[in-house]
Design a protein around this motif. Structure first.
Motif, short mmCIF file in Angstrom:
data_model
loop_
_atom_site.label_atom_id
_atom_site.label_comp_id
_atom_site.label_asym_id
_atom_site.label_seq_id
_atom_site.Cartn_x
_atom_site.Cartn_y
_atom_site.Cartn_z
N GLN A 1 50.72 38.91 43.10
CA GLN A 1 49.94 39.34 41.82
C GLN A 1 50.64 40.45 41.17
O GLN A 1 50.87 41.61 41.59
CB GLN A 1 48.42 39.86 42.54
CG GLN A 1 47.83 38.78 43.34
CD GLN A 1 46.35 38.88 42.89
OE1 GLN A 1 45.70 39.93 42.41
NE2 GLN A 1 45.70 37.82 43.62
N ASP B 1 48.95 42.15 47.94
CA ASP B 1 49.62 40.90 47.61
C ASP B 1 50.40 40.91 46.47
O ASP B 1 50.24 40.87 45.36
CB ASP B 1 48.32 39.96 47.08
CG ASP B 1 48.84 38.62 46.90
OD1 ASP B 1 49.83 38.21 47.11
OD2 ASP B 1 47.90 37.67 46.49
N GLU C 1 34.93 45.34 43.35
CA GLU C 1 35.39 44.03 42.59
C GLU C 1 36.51 44.35 41.82
O GLU C 1 36.64 45.22 40.87
CB GLU C 1 34.25 43.26 41.60
CG GLU C 1 34.36 41.98 41.24
CD GLU C 1 34.57 41.10 42.70
OE1 GLU C 1 35.38 40.28 42.75
OE2 GLU C 1 33.71 41.38 43.56
N THR D 1 42.01 36.74 41.56
CA THR D 1 41.31 35.59 42.01
C THR D 1 42.25 34.94 43.11
O THR D 1 43.29 35.64 43.40
CB THR D 1 41.26 34.66 40.65
OG1 THR D 1 42.83 34.22 40.31
CG2 THR D 1 40.56 35.27 39.64
N GLU D 2 41.51 33.86 43.54
CA GLU D 2 42.55 33.27 44.66
C GLU D 2 43.62 32.61 44.28
O GLU D 2 44.57 32.70 44.78
CB GLU D 2 41.33 32.18 45.22
CG GLU D 2 40.33 32.52 46.00
CD GLU D 2 40.73 33.27 47.32
OE1 GLU D 2 41.43 32.96 47.78
OE2 GLU D 2 40.22 34.52 47.68
N GLU D 3 43.58 32.32 42.85
CA GLU D 3 44.77 31.41 42.44
C GLU D 3 45.86 32.31 41.95
O GLU D 3 47.03 32.03 41.65
CB GLU D 3 44.48 30.44 41.25
CG GLU D 3 43.68 29.32 41.98
CD GLU D 3 41.98 29.55 41.65
OE1 GLU D 3 41.70 30.17 40.70
OE2 GLU D 3 41.47 29.47 42.73
#
Lengths: 562, 231
Positions: A98, A95, A15, A20-22
């Motif tokens: 981010q 990503d 984790e 997060t997704e947003e």
């Protein structure tokens, strides 16, 4: 084809804190860093944590290992009225939207900060540059020397109190063999050779201090700075609106001008909150891809020249095709090489009239292209000599590439699926249908294959842009949005924005001070980071393989030295 | 007996070859070649001119790339523009084999002594084409803290080709002009060079030199830049 995420395979999916997704959950990151954080700033692109200068490594290790920020995109150093600052811009290869920023202020009296080099290898050169130009010293740094300016230079020119008119003395002495002492015995002996700064295989004025053991490379150290022409100073002297835009063309001068201009345009537009009309975005996308093709053609042509001295066939073929592209770009922008075509909030002018004729030319070029690329494959990638020289030489493992901050075709040739056009979308790319090319070979051959395939993908993008432009209704052809006559972004706004240039991630950091020109303008050049991998690629290999590796990195010294 | 001593009225009917040369052109010497070389009868002069013409017609260029202009220089060598058509298209990788150096790009403090070294390695006679605005004055980077304000600060230049970068056509024109100058026997201007490559020991001992005295070996070649004077 993307490389498997190591986190999936090894200890199961761990984790990641704050993912997060947003987007990034900065509060979770602040909890992770706990008492290391002494303050928090808001930059336009991401939140920034202010930390103590002696806790840099602890913070960056935590962010890398527990929050997954595996890409040190850039280090922007600057001197302000009351402090020095090192700003680490972190991203994720998975990503890149981010982002998190780490600000390390140090005192004016003793600008001393902990080095990030143990966490990210790429920090090595970035910190040397910060030391050279700004004057911040980094504890724990393996080799803190000047990198761009000569050793004997007096003062740090991007500092506030530098006297530009003071005389300088530049020495020119013989370089010593760093391995001579410990490698000299009856059986083996090392030889030191200088390759460059004037050498046909170094693609410009790069100096490689090379130590050979027999014919193998025992040690190689790129010595750069022979083309350090103060691009950041020039940008800081210019006004946002029109005076900076001509300079980006001269960073990566392999005809990749529009891509570079876009990096500045993107950063400045986001900083000043400017809109760009959709029609202008399509033109930009088309122009940028033409530039990328020209840049890749040059890379492939000179690579053939490096690898088997092919001045007659592929080099000339590549220049023939470049001439075609340059003609198209000249029709579009009015210049062959230094386009100066983008404007903040749009482009300089619309497509050339008669439009139909221009579309016709573009389509003719695109129709011939598959055959041309086929020709390159026949001559180059399926050539046995070429394969012997390139397959399994200059191997760059993906985790090494990430640690060095490699991007662009160099990263994609090592199987890292990272392309800002898709991952951090801008322009008209998200609306178009195209693929990110990756190859798993990690060697010189893979990097060349990536470039050749990217030429085809660029052609796909251009084709769609041409169709869109041809059908664009005449009343909607808005090439420029409303931009104030003098741009004065908000005081103390800071932004770091990157685009996918021909060589990789080209980022711009701007801090505004409320005036009409930037207070700090830092260029994150993809070639600078990519060139850093050269010792990893070539140590232990033969000299000619090093020349091949250097060619496949496709560096442009104007962008390395800026 | 010299011709001055001879009485004016006792001119012989047949002139010697030499005398006919002294007075004017003998028909026997009228040829296309002679027209090309001009009317001077001295073999030595003709040979010089011949050599100049030869030099201008077969120039070996140094393969020397610095910055943006070198991309256009490569285009000039490559197809479409093909500088070789004009007898000046053989790029040599070694300065010891080259006649002409095209300086294509911005020269910065660290590179200037190296460029001087490359120039010094070229055999005489040698010619310099400075390509682009940076080599004329520093161009768009003139105000840079690290940028030498033109190639002429370091080496003498024969031809300046302006532009940023100059188009290949402009470079070809510049090279053609250089060939014309060489064929006419015009030599390069020798410029006063504010930056001289010299032994460290020769430098005037000022504050800065004193400061560096311990770091730099007396035998080392150094270049001193007086930024305030050169801009």
């Amino acid at each position: 084809m993307s490389l498997e995420d190591p986190r999936d395979t090894e200890e199961g999916r761990q984790e990641l804190v704050g993912a997060t997704e947003e987007g990034v959950d900065y509060d979770a990151l602040e909890d992770l860093l706990g008492e290391h954080v002494t303050g928090r700033e808001s930059h336009v692109n991401a939140e920034a944590f202010v930390i103590r200068p002696d806790e840099v490594q602890a913070v960056l290790f935590a962010l890398r290992d527990q929050a997954g920020f595996d890409h040190l995109s850039n280090l922007s150093a600057q001197e302000q009225e009351d402090r020095y600052e090192s700003i680490y811009h972190l991203k994720k290869y998975d990503d890149p939207t981010q982002e998190v920023t780490v600000v390390v202020p140090t005192s004016k009296r003793d600008p001393r900060s902990q080095s990030a080099e143990p966490v990210y290898r790429t920090a090595d050169w970035h910190e040397r540059e910060a030391y050279d130009l700004i004057g911040i010293e980094y504890d724990d740094h393996p080799d803190l020397r000047r990198i761009l300016l000569p050793e004997t230079w007096q003062g740090h020119p991007m500092g506030l109190d530098y006297d530009k008119d003071q005389p300088q003395v530049v020495s020119f002495e013989n370089h010593a063999n760093p391995l001579e002492e410990d490698h000299q015995d009856a059986e083996s002996d090392t030889m030191f050779i200088n390759i460059g700064p004037h050498h046909p295989a170094t693609h410009g004025v790069l100096h490689l201090k090379t130590v050979l053991d027999g014919e193998q490379i025992a040690d190689v150290e790129p010595d750069i700075g022979y083309l350090h022409r103060c691009e950041e100073q020039m940008a800081q002297q210019g006004k946002y609106k029109k005076e900076i835009m001509p300079y980006p063309d001269r960073w990566d001068y392999s005809s990749a001008g529009i891509l570079n201009e876009w990096s500045y345009a993107r950063a400045a537009e986001d900083l000043a909150d400017l809109e760009v009309p959709e029609y202008a975005q399509v033109i930009r996308t088309m122009g940028a891809e033409l530039s990328r093709m020209a840049g890749h053609m040059l890379a492939v042509g000179t690579f053939a020249l490096d690898v088997y001295g092919d001045f007659t066939a592929i080099f000339q073929y590549a220049f023939r095709d470049r001439e075609k592209i340059l003609n198209l770009l000249e029709d579009l922008t009015g210049q062959r090489l230094m386009f100066n075509y983008l404007r903040l909030g749009g482009v300089a002018w619309d497509l050339p009239e008669p439009r139909e004729e221009y579309f016709e030319k573009l389509r003719d070029f695109l129709d011939e292209l598959p055959q041309t690329v086929e020709e390159y494959h026949n001559l180059l990638s399926s050539n046995e000599i070429f394969q012997i020289r390139c397959v399994d030489t200059g191997v760059l493992e993906p985790d090494v590439a990430k640690s060095y901050g490699a991007t662009g075709p160099v990263a994609r040739g090592s199987g890292i699926d990272y392309d800002l056009r898709r991952d951090d979308p801008y322009g008209y790319y998200p609306e178009l249908d195209w693929d990110v090319i990756t190859e798993d070979g990690c060697d010189n051959y893979a990097r060349v294959l990536v470039r050749l395939q990217e030429v085809e993908q660029s052609a796909r993008i251009i084709e769609q842009c041409v169709d869109l432009l041809a059908e664009w209704p005449e009343e909607d052809r808005e090439i420029q949005s409303n931009v104030p006559r003098t741009l004065r972004p908000e005081e103390d706004a800071e932004i770091y924005r990157a685009v996918e240039a021909a060589k990789g991630e080209l980022g711009i950091y701007i801090r505004s001070d409320g005036t009409d020109s930037p207070a700090r303008f830092k260029i994150r050049s993809p070639c600078f980071s990519n060139l850093q991998t050269l010792p990893e690629l070539s140590e232990g290999e033969y000299v000619p393989d090093m020349v091949a590796s250097l060619g496949s990195l496709d560096i442009i010294l104007g962008e390395v030295d800026r | 007996m010299s011709s001055q001593d001879r009485p004016a009225d006792s001119k012989p009917a047949v002139q010697s070859t030499q005398e006919s040369r002294m007075e004017g052109t003998d028909d026997r010497f009228n040829s296309k070649l002679r027209e090309a070389f001009g009317s001077s009868p001295f073999i030595l002069t003709k040979f010089d001119q011949f050599m100049n013409w030869v030099r201008g017609s077969s120039m070996f260029m140094l393969q020397f790339g610095i910055a943006c202009c070198s991309i256009e220089m490569m285009s000039t060598y490559a197809i479409k523009h093909d500088l070789d058509r004009f007898g000046s298209g053989v790029p040599r990788a070694s300065p010891r084999q080259a006649d002409v150096i095209i300086v294509p790009g911005t020269i910065v403090s660290k590179f200037a002594p190296r460029m001087k070294r490359v120039y010094d390695q070229m055999p005489e006679p040698k010619f310099v084409v400075s390509m682009g605005s940076c080599t004329i004055s520093g161009g768009p980077f003139q105000q840079g803290y690290n940028v030498v304000k033109g190639a002429e600060e370091v080496i003498p230049c024969d031809i300046h080709v302006p532009g940023c970068p100059p188009r290949p056509e402009a470079l070809i024109y510049g090279v053609a002009k250089l060939q014309e100058r060489i064929a006419n026997g015009e030599s390069s201007p020798v410029t006063v060079k504010p930056y001289e490559l010299e032994q460290f020991g020769d430098l005037e001992r000022d504050e800065l030199v004193d400061h560096l005295a311990e770091d730099i070996d007396q035998e080392t070649l150094v270049m001193r830049y007086n930024w305030a004077d050169s801009s």
